[in-house]
Design an enzyme around this catalytic site. Structure first.
Site, PDB file in Angstrom:
ATOM      1  N   CYS A  92      62.073  54.299  28.363  1.00  0.00           N
ATOM      2  CA  CYS A  92      62.916  53.441  29.195  1.00  0.00           C
ATOM      3  C   CYS A  92      62.159  52.689  30.278  1.00  0.00           C
ATOM      4  CB  CYS A  92      64.066  54.248  29.802  1.00  0.00           C
ATOM      5  SG  CYS A  92      63.593  55.394  31.116  1.00  0.00           S
ATOM      6  N   HIS A 135      66.218  57.768  34.291  1.00  0.00           N
ATOM      7  CA  HIS A 135      66.427  56.603  33.435  1.00  0.00           C
ATOM      8  C   HIS A 135      66.421  55.336  34.274  1.00  0.00           C
ATOM      9  CE1 HIS A 135      67.577  54.469  29.855  1.00  0.00           C
ATOM     10  NE2 HIS A 135      68.659  53.977  30.436  1.00  0.00           N
ATOM     11  N   ASP A 150      70.072  47.055  29.339  1.00  0.00           N
ATOM     12  CA  ASP A 150      69.219  48.201  29.049  1.00  0.00           C
ATOM     13  C   ASP A 150      68.553  47.985  27.691  1.00  0.00           C
ATOM     14  OD1 ASP A 150      68.035  50.685  28.706  1.00  0.00           O
ATOM     15  OD2 ASP A 150      69.810  51.824  29.304  1.00  0.00           O
TER      16      ASP A 150
END
Length: 316
Positions: A92, A135, A150
């Site tokens: 991420c 995250h 994202d």
């Protein structure tokens, strides 16, 4: 990762080539095409960039297994070298971290925020619990509207920008859907405090499962440096123990994400239109290395392949 960092036009050109961004206007560079598209319709351009990023740059943690250093850097130039020049994967804070810089360089108003991963992401059972902050998600503001973006959550990640509106939903990879809800967490002492929760369901008849939650508050590069260190180096971190890799599949028209390849354990699977099939069983390390090249366009070097020897993630 320095605040406000941008990539050069040469770097942006290489990035856009990496994600197969279309040259709709011949005679212009890919960067010029993207900037003109941004001026005409910033949201549609953002959707296109997100789709192409997800289907070109895999999500995974190969650097923690297939390397001699077993570390992850979120320095902007290191990210560019790894994801664009070496054409490898990233988790991420790598994928989304680089995407943030790309968007800023193209003219978007964007900032990064921190999030937690829900237990349902690993178990398929939603008990309302989430991990520590681990995250990264992006908030992009277009015409006064905030969107969550994202490109770094893997199998159940969002496939398009979602407006920060309670209940806002959209198709993810048909027939699966995604939405945002604003709610408190079961572990919060002060129940008046709420966060944004990203949820998915596999089809319209199934239950919504909470995948991540995040805050509408900007975090700084030094915050992500700490999060990245914990995620990539703690002995208890799942990322240090198992190797995974996913890449989404774009339709031939370049308009819709229709599936994904998933490498986990000793299997490579392909999901298309909600149906999953096994495409390869990995009996030895050589199989996985070849599978990464064939299905994820990741060609590992000899010294990187040797890096997994003796680790728990090695296929023996």
């Amino acid at each position: 990762m320095s605040q406000g960092r941008k990539y050069s036009d040469d770097q942006l050109e290489a990035y856009l080539k990496r994600i197969s961004y279309p040259a709709n206007k011949p005679g212009l560079s890919l960067v010029q095409n993207a900037r003109q598209s941004f001026e005409l319709d910033a949201l549609a351009t953002l959707c296109d960039l997100q789709r192409r990023h997800l289907t070109s740059i895999p999500w995974g943690n190969s650097a923690l297994h297939y390397s001699q250093h077993h570390t992850i850097s979120i320095d902007p130039d290191s990210l560019f070298e790894k994801l664009i020049e070496r054409r490898l994967d990233g988790y991420c804070m790598e994928n989304t971290g680089m995407f943030q810089i790309v968007l800023r360089s193209l003219g978007y108003f964007v900032y990064a925020t921190g999030g937690r991963v829900g237990s349902a992401a690993g178990t398929g059972v939603d008990n309302g619990l989430f991990t520590q902050l681990s995250h990264m998600a992006l908030i992009v503001i277009i015409d006064g509207i905030k969107y969550m973006v994202d490109v770094g959550f893997g199998t159940n990640g969002a496939t398009a920008p979602l407006p920060l509106q309670d209940g806002a939903s959209s198709t993810r990879i048909a027939p699966s859907e995604m939405r945002l809800v604003k709610d408190t967490l079961v572990e919060f002492t002060d129940k008046s405090q709420k966060v944004w929760i990203y949820q998915v369901r596999h089809n319209p008849e199934s239950e919504w499962l909470s995948m991540t939650c995040f805050y509408d508050m900007e975090l700084l590069p030094q915050d992500f440096e700490l999060m990245n260190f914990a995620t990539s180096q703690r002995r208890t971190s799942w990322f240090t123990q198992s190797f995974v890799c996913t890449r989404m599949i774009l339709d031939s028209a370049g308009k819709e994400i229709i599936g994904q390849y998933i490498l986990a354990g000793k299997d490579i699977k392909r999901r298309l239109h909600g149906q999953t099939e096994q495409v390869q069983v990995l009996e030895k390390e050589e199989d996985r290395v070849k599978g990464l090249a064939e299905y994820f366009d990741m060609n590992l070097r000899a010294n990187e392949i040797q890096g997994i020897r003796g680790m728990t993630s090695e296929i023996k």
